[in-house]
Write a protein that holds these residues in place. Structure first.
Motif, short mmCIF file in Angstrom:
data_model
loop_
_atom_site.label_atom_id
_atom_site.label_comp_id
_atom_site.label_asym_id
_atom_site.label_seq_id
_atom_site.Cartn_x
_atom_site.Cartn_y
_atom_site.Cartn_z
N PRO A 241 18.08 -6.70 0.46
CA PRO A 241 16.78 -6.61 1.13
C PRO A 241 16.92 -6.16 2.58
N LYS A 242 15.97 -5.31 3.04
CA LYS A 242 16.02 -4.71 4.37
C LYS A 242 15.12 -5.45 5.35
N ALA A 243 15.39 -5.23 6.64
CA ALA A 243 14.55 -5.81 7.68
C ALA A 243 13.24 -5.04 7.80
N HIS A 244 13.29 -3.72 7.52
CA HIS A 244 12.07 -2.91 7.57
C HIS A 244 11.30 -3.01 6.24
N ARG A 245 10.11 -2.42 6.19
CA ARG A 245 9.24 -2.58 5.02
C ARG A 245 9.12 -1.31 4.19
N ALA A 246 10.04 -0.36 4.39
CA ALA A 246 9.95 0.92 3.68
C ALA A 246 9.98 0.74 2.17
N ASP A 247 10.87 -0.10 1.68
CA ASP A 247 10.96 -0.33 0.22
C ASP A 247 9.68 -0.97 -0.31
N GLU A 248 9.13 -1.91 0.47
CA GLU A 248 7.91 -2.59 0.05
C GLU A 248 6.73 -1.62 -0.02
N VAL A 249 6.67 -0.70 0.93
CA VAL A 249 5.60 0.29 0.93
C VAL A 249 5.69 1.19 -0.29
N GLN A 250 6.89 1.64 -0.63
CA GLN A 250 7.06 2.49 -1.81
C GLN A 250 6.60 1.76 -3.08
N LEU A 251 6.95 0.47 -3.18
CA LEU A 251 6.54 -0.31 -4.35
C LEU A 251 5.03 -0.52 -4.36
N CYS A 252 4.45 -0.79 -3.19
CA CYS A 252 3.01 -0.99 -3.10
C CYS A 252 2.26 0.29 -3.50
N ALA A 253 2.79 1.44 -3.12
CA ALA A 253 2.18 2.72 -3.50
C ALA A 253 2.19 2.88 -5.02
N GLN A 254 3.27 2.42 -5.66
CA GLN A 254 3.31 2.45 -7.12
C GLN A 254 2.20 1.58 -7.70
N ALA A 255 2.00 0.42 -7.11
CA ALA A 255 0.95 -0.49 -7.59
C ALA A 255 -0.43 0.15 -7.43
N LEU A 256 -0.66 0.86 -6.32
CA LEU A 256 -1.94 1.52 -6.12
C LEU A 256 -2.19 2.59 -7.19
N CYS A 257 -1.13 3.28 -7.56
CA CYS A 257 -1.25 4.27 -8.64
C CYS A 257 -1.60 3.58 -9.96
N LEU A 258 -0.90 2.50 -10.27
CA LEU A 258 -1.14 1.78 -11.52
C LEU A 258 -2.54 1.20 -11.56
N GLU A 259 -3.02 0.68 -10.43
CA GLU A 259 -4.37 0.13 -10.39
C GLU A 259 -5.40 1.21 -10.70
N HIS A 260 -5.17 2.41 -10.16
CA HIS A 260 -6.08 3.53 -10.41
C HIS A 260 -6.00 3.98 -11.87
N MET A 261 -4.80 4.10 -12.39
CA MET A 261 -4.61 4.62 -13.74
C MET A 261 -5.08 3.64 -14.82
N LEU A 262 -4.89 2.34 -14.58
CA LEU A 262 -5.16 1.34 -15.61
C LEU A 262 -6.41 0.50 -15.31
N ASN A 263 -7.07 0.81 -14.19
CA ASN A 263 -8.31 0.11 -13.82
C ASN A 263 -8.10 -1.40 -13.81
N CYS A 264 -7.16 -1.83 -12.96
CA CYS A 264 -6.83 -3.24 -12.89
C CYS A 264 -6.42 -3.59 -11.46
N GLN A 265 -6.19 -4.87 -11.21
CA GLN A 265 -5.68 -5.34 -9.94
C GLN A 265 -4.26 -5.86 -10.13
N LEU B 230 -0.73 -0.89 5.54
CA LEU B 230 0.47 -0.18 6.02
C LEU B 230 0.82 0.97 5.09
N THR B 231 0.68 0.75 3.79
CA THR B 231 0.99 1.79 2.81
C THR B 231 0.04 2.98 2.95
N CYS B 232 -1.24 2.71 3.13
CA CYS B 232 -2.21 3.80 3.29
C CYS B 232 -1.98 4.55 4.60
N GLU B 233 -1.61 3.82 5.66
CA GLU B 233 -1.29 4.48 6.93
C GLU B 233 -0.07 5.37 6.79
N ALA B 234 0.92 4.90 6.04
CA ALA B 234 2.13 5.70 5.82
C ALA B 234 1.81 6.96 5.03
#
Length: 210
Positions: A102-126, A152-156
């Motif tokens: 695990p890293k001190a920065h949040r780059a990995d977390e942002v990439q994972l969160c972006a995946q979740a945003l895609c899945l929420e859009h594709m599958l109509n879920c939270q 943070l993910t949307c800003e990135a």
């Protein structure tokens, strides 16, 4: 949004790690292999082949294509687990594989969160959470997709898209902690370019009589 305008999910992680690294990869199309990237590639080999399996009530899909045209992002999820709820509805749970720890920065977390945003859009879920699996610790780190991480993910996304669209590569600033672990170190030449920029600044100051 036009498919050609979609940015890859990996670019978000690259941008937050180092904007110059992101530009070298996604603007100048440069790449170099290192021990770290080779280890990461081997770790991803398990999840890079599309397949689906079911174990203990969990359906697991690997190499799942993702897209969220409204946000302008696209990519592939290493692993998406579908857990069956008590109401009989499957709920997606993204898992991203990373080398190291695990890293001190949040780059990995942002990439994972972006995946979740895609899945929420594709599958109509939270999707409230996902996980990062690190090869060095061989353990999962749970990531909560709270309001702060989503913002943070949307800003990135906005910043990364703007940089890529500009076609410009940021100047180099050497940081031992970041640069010495980067596979693009030899292509980037941060020490040399940083010294050159310092010399140029000194010359400009002398010419202006500062």
């Amino acid at each position: 949004m036009d498919d050609d305008a979609l940015i890859p999910l990996s670019a978000l992680q690259h941008f937050l790690y180092c904007p110059r690294q992101c530009a070298l990869i996604h603007v100048e199309q440069l790449w170099a292999e290192s021990q770290h990237t080779a280890e990461g590639r081997l770790l991803h080999d398990k999840a890079d082949k599309p397949k689906m399996e079911r174990r203990k009530g969990v359906r697991t899909v690997t190499a799942m294509p993702l897209a969220q045209p409204q946000l302008g992002i696209t990519g592939v999820a290493d692993v998406v687990e579908f857990h069956m709820g008590e109401d009989g509805v499957e709920r997606p749970y993204p898992v991203e594989y990373k080398r190291g720890r695990p890293k001190a920065h949040r780059a990995d977390e942002v990439q994972l969160c972006a995946q979740a945003l895609c899945l929420e859009h594709m599958l109509n879920c939270q999707i409230p959470e996902g996980a990062l699996y690190y090869g060095e610790t061989r353990r999962r780190t749970v990531v909560i997709f709270d309001a702060a991480l989503r913002a943070l993910t949307c800003e990135a996304m906005v910043a990364t898209r703007a940089m890529i669209a500009s076609g410009r590569t940021p100047s180099a600033t050497y940081s031992a902690k970041l640069c010495d672990n980067c596979s693009l170190l030899d292509l980037c030449q941060p020490r040399l370019l940083h010294r050159a920029e310092s010399v140029h600044q000194w010359l400009r100051a002398q010419l202006k009589g500062e």
